[in-house]
Enzyme design. Sequence first.
Site, PDB file in Angstrom:
ATOM      1  N   ARG A   1      -1.222  -0.916  -8.622  1.00 21.68           N
ATOM      2  CA  ARG A   1      -2.617  -0.622  -8.278  1.00 21.68           C
ATOM      3  C   ARG A   1      -2.750   0.900  -8.346  1.00 21.68           C
ATOM      4  O   ARG A   1      -2.007   1.616  -7.669  1.00 21.68           O
ATOM      5  CB  ARG A   1      -2.927  -1.085  -6.853  1.00 21.68           C
ATOM      6  CG  ARG A   1      -4.311  -0.644  -6.365  1.00 21.68           C
ATOM      7  CD  ARG A   1      -4.438  -0.629  -4.846  1.00 21.68           C
ATOM      8  NE  ARG A   1      -4.194  -1.933  -4.259  1.00 21.68           N
ATOM      9  CZ  ARG A   1      -3.867  -2.092  -2.975  1.00 21.68           C
ATOM     10  NH1 ARG A   1      -3.723  -1.057  -2.165  1.00 21.68           N
ATOM     11  NH2 ARG A   1      -3.657  -3.302  -2.494  1.00 21.68           N
TER      12      ARG A   1
ATOM     13  N   ASP B   1       0.838  -1.206   0.000  1.00 21.25           N
ATOM     14  CA  ASP B   1       0.000   0.000   0.000  1.00 21.25           C
ATOM     15  C   ASP B   1       0.868   1.249   0.000  1.00 21.25           C
ATOM     16  O   ASP B   1       2.009   1.235   0.450  1.00 21.25           O
ATOM     17  CB  ASP B   1      -0.869   0.042   1.273  1.00 21.25           C
ATOM     18  CG  ASP B   1      -1.979  -1.003   1.266  1.00 21.25           C
ATOM     19  OD1 ASP B   1      -2.176  -1.674   0.242  1.00 21.25           O
ATOM     20  OD2 ASP B   1      -2.653  -1.118   2.309  1.00 21.25           O
TER      21      ASP B   1
HETATM   22  C1  LIG Z   1      -8.628  -1.576  -3.573  1.00 16.15           C
HETATM   23  C2  LIG Z   1      -8.244  -0.213  -3.086  1.00 16.15           C
HETATM   24  C3  LIG Z   1      -7.013  -0.034  -2.487  1.00 16.15           C
HETATM   25  C4  LIG Z   1      -6.627   1.233  -2.060  1.00 16.15           C
HETATM   26  N1  LIG Z   1      -5.361   1.432  -1.577  1.00 16.15           N
HETATM   27  C5  LIG Z   1      -4.961   2.677  -1.286  1.00 16.15           C
HETATM   28  C6  LIG Z   1      -3.612   2.950  -0.928  1.00 16.15           C
HETATM   29  O1  LIG Z   1      -2.757   2.063  -0.847  1.00 16.15           O
HETATM   30  N2  LIG Z   1      -3.272   4.239  -0.657  1.00 16.15           N
HETATM   31  C7  LIG Z   1      -4.187   5.272  -0.729  1.00 16.15           C
HETATM   32  O2  LIG Z   1      -3.814   6.421  -0.510  1.00 16.15           O
HETATM   33  N3  LIG Z   1      -5.467   5.020  -1.031  1.00 16.15           N
HETATM   34  C8  LIG Z   1      -5.869   3.775  -1.316  1.00 16.15           C
HETATM   35  N4  LIG Z   1      -7.181   3.548  -1.662  1.00 16.15           N
HETATM   36  C9  LIG Z   1      -8.211   4.606  -1.439  1.00 16.15           C
HETATM   37  C10 LIG Z   1      -8.322   5.543  -2.614  1.00 16.15           C
HETATM   38  O3  LIG Z   1      -7.171   6.324  -2.717  1.00 16.15           O
HETATM   39  C11 LIG Z   1      -9.553   6.467  -2.463  1.00 16.15           C
HETATM   40  O4  LIG Z   1      -9.432   7.226  -1.306  1.00 16.15           O
HETATM   41  C12 LIG Z   1     -10.884   5.728  -2.408  1.00 16.15           C
HETATM   42  O5  LIG Z   1     -10.872   4.614  -3.234  1.00 16.15           O
HETATM   43  C13 LIG Z   1     -12.038   6.627  -2.862  1.00 16.15           C
HETATM   44  O6  LIG Z   1     -11.811   7.045  -4.186  1.00 16.15           O
HETATM   45  P1  LIG Z   1     -12.648   6.520  -5.462  1.00 16.15           P
HETATM   46  O7  LIG Z   1     -11.652   6.127  -6.480  1.00 16.15           O
HETATM   47  O8  LIG Z   1     -13.632   5.501  -5.081  1.00 16.15           O
HETATM   48  O9  LIG Z   1     -13.340   7.831  -6.025  1.00 16.15           O
HETATM   49  P2  LIG Z   1     -14.296   8.887  -5.358  1.00 16.15           P
HETATM   50  O10 LIG Z   1     -14.444   9.964  -6.380  1.00 16.15           O
HETATM   51  O11 LIG Z   1     -13.819   9.264  -4.006  1.00 16.15           O
HETATM   52  O12 LIG Z   1     -15.657   8.097  -5.192  1.00 16.15           O
HETATM   53  C14 LIG Z   1     -16.437   7.672  -6.287  1.00 16.15           C
HETATM   54  C15 LIG Z   1     -17.729   7.106  -5.727  1.00 16.15           C
HETATM   55  O13 LIG Z   1     -17.456   5.906  -5.004  1.00 16.15           O
HETATM   56  C16 LIG Z   1     -18.244   5.827  -3.819  1.00 16.15           C
HETATM   57  N5  LIG Z   1     -17.354   5.891  -2.639  1.00 16.15           N
HETATM   58  C17 LIG Z   1     -16.042   6.225  -2.604  1.00 16.15           C
HETATM   59  N6  LIG Z   1     -15.547   6.121  -1.348  1.00 16.15           N
HETATM   60  C18 LIG Z   1     -16.588   5.731  -0.577  1.00 16.15           C
HETATM   61  C19 LIG Z   1     -16.708   5.450   0.821  1.00 16.15           C
HETATM   62  N7  LIG Z   1     -15.681   5.551   1.657  1.00 16.15           N
HETATM   63  N8  LIG Z   1     -17.916   5.065   1.270  1.00 16.15           N
HETATM   64  C20 LIG Z   1     -18.987   4.938   0.435  1.00 16.15           C
HETATM   65  N9  LIG Z   1     -18.922   5.189  -0.893  1.00 16.15           N
HETATM   66  C21 LIG Z   1     -17.741   5.582  -1.387  1.00 16.15           C
HETATM   67  C22 LIG Z   1     -19.152   7.032  -3.835  1.00 16.15           C
HETATM   68  O14 LIG Z   1     -20.356   6.646  -4.460  1.00 16.15           O
HETATM   69  C23 LIG Z   1     -18.409   8.019  -4.700  1.00 16.15           C
HETATM   70  O15 LIG Z   1     -19.253   8.935  -5.342  1.00 16.15           O
HETATM   71  C24 LIG Z   1      -7.552   2.315  -2.162  1.00 16.15           C
HETATM   72  C25 LIG Z   1      -8.793   2.129  -2.775  1.00 16.15           C
HETATM   73  C26 LIG Z   1      -9.136   0.903  -3.253  1.00 16.15           C
HETATM   74  C27 LIG Z   1     -10.451   0.748  -3.957  1.00 16.15           C
END
Ligand SMILES: Cc1cc2nc3c(=O)[nH]c(=O)nc-3n(C[C@H](O)[C@H](O)[C@H](O)COP(=O)(O)OP(=O)(O)OC[C@H]3O[C@@H](n4cnc5c(N)ncnc54)[C@H](O)[C@@H]3O)c2cc1C
Length: 303
Positions: A180, A130
């Site tokens: 990722r 991560d």
């Molecule tokens: C498999 C995976 C691994 C990850 N690993 C890391 C990492 O190593 N380091 C790091 O900094 N970040 C990590 N993240 C988190 C990532 O950076 C984002 O903060 C998170 O995924 C929200 O962004 P989004 O791409 O879903 O887009 P967004 O624009 O934030 O969300 C798009 C839509 O998804 C839904 N959504 C998003 N988040 C949520 C929530 N918490 N609860 C409910 N609905 C939600 C909502 O409907 C939103 O409108 C990871 C995410 C995933 C999916």
Amino acid sequence: MLRSFMLYLAGHKFLRRRMERSRTVGRLTSRFVAGLTLEEELAVCSRLEEDRILATLDRLGESVTSNGDAAAARDGYLEALRRIRDAGLRSTVSVKPTQLGMDLGEDLCAAHIEPLVEEAARLGNRVEIDMESSAYVDRTLAIVRAMHQAHHNVRAVIQAYLYRSAKDVDVLCDLGVPVRLCKGAYNEPAGIAFHRKADVDANYLRLMRRLLESDADPAIATHDVRIIAEARRFAREKSIGPERFEFQMLYGIRRELSRRLAREGYRMRLYVPFGDAWYPYFMRRLAERPANLLFLLRNLLRR
Ligand SMILES: Cc1cc2nc3c(=O)[nH]c(=O)nc-3n(C[C@H](O)[C@H](O)[C@H](O)COP(=O)(O)OP(=O)(O)OC[C@H]3O[C@@H](n4cnc5c(N)ncnc54)[C@H](O)[C@@H]3O)c2cc1C
């Protein structure tokens, strides 16, 4: 504003101690956390596999301040890798460098990660490393490169909100390191990171296309339906088959969409956390969506 405040609270040590001891709040984390024990985690992962959804297992914990805690995290992951093999699951594991001692020294952290990567290689598995806040990016990528060179079974994480990420993606693609791609979950200053959602999304799309064409088994980690639709369209246009990349989402978010993608034949992997050190992870999930905070407050007031 609210996001920044929640992320500030995510790093608050006193609140963390108080919250992780609270059974009431602990129960409310179950939407995002599979359980407290490895047994509960493995049961969730095997139920997911029945729906053709893979997992990457996250033993919650970060920012450890003693070598003993880092070693305990390493041993917990070694056990998880063996139990994944015994259960015949296709789960990988995801580790956080600060859980494995990065704050105590890069060499110490690498010394804890290496046996995990070795054991995963022996078992035909992979370790996903991560990415935490920007202070750790160079050191984390240095460890990723070293592990990739030795064992070829690590996946790096790149955050689309960082300006530097295009260069990092180029380097990793040239080395053939699987990546990722996520948007990024920490509080970063405007000097090094995009702050407007439109800018983060645009950079995500640029990096995603580069990764999809790289042929290094990228993971498109997002719940953003527009980005997922574009990944599918782009892959079709470039004749990139669904076996050449995967979608990843966090456990508890957009469940129906993850099931649908798996049913349609895409490789779908959920990031599934377990354990009692849930506070920072949970707070980052609240920061991502204000509606989650309202849900939590409503439930707390009802008790
Ligand atoms: C498999 C995976 C691994 C990850 N690993 C890391 C990492 O190593 N380091 C790091 O900094 N970040 C990590 N993240 C988190 C990532 O950076 C984002 O903060 C998170 O995924 C929200 O962004 P989004 O791409 O879903 O887009 P967004 O624009 O934030 O969300 C798009 C839509 O998804 C839904 N959504 C998003 N988040 C949520 C929530 N918490 N609860 C409910 N609905 C939600 C909502 O409907 C939103 O409108 C990871 C995410 C995933 C999916």
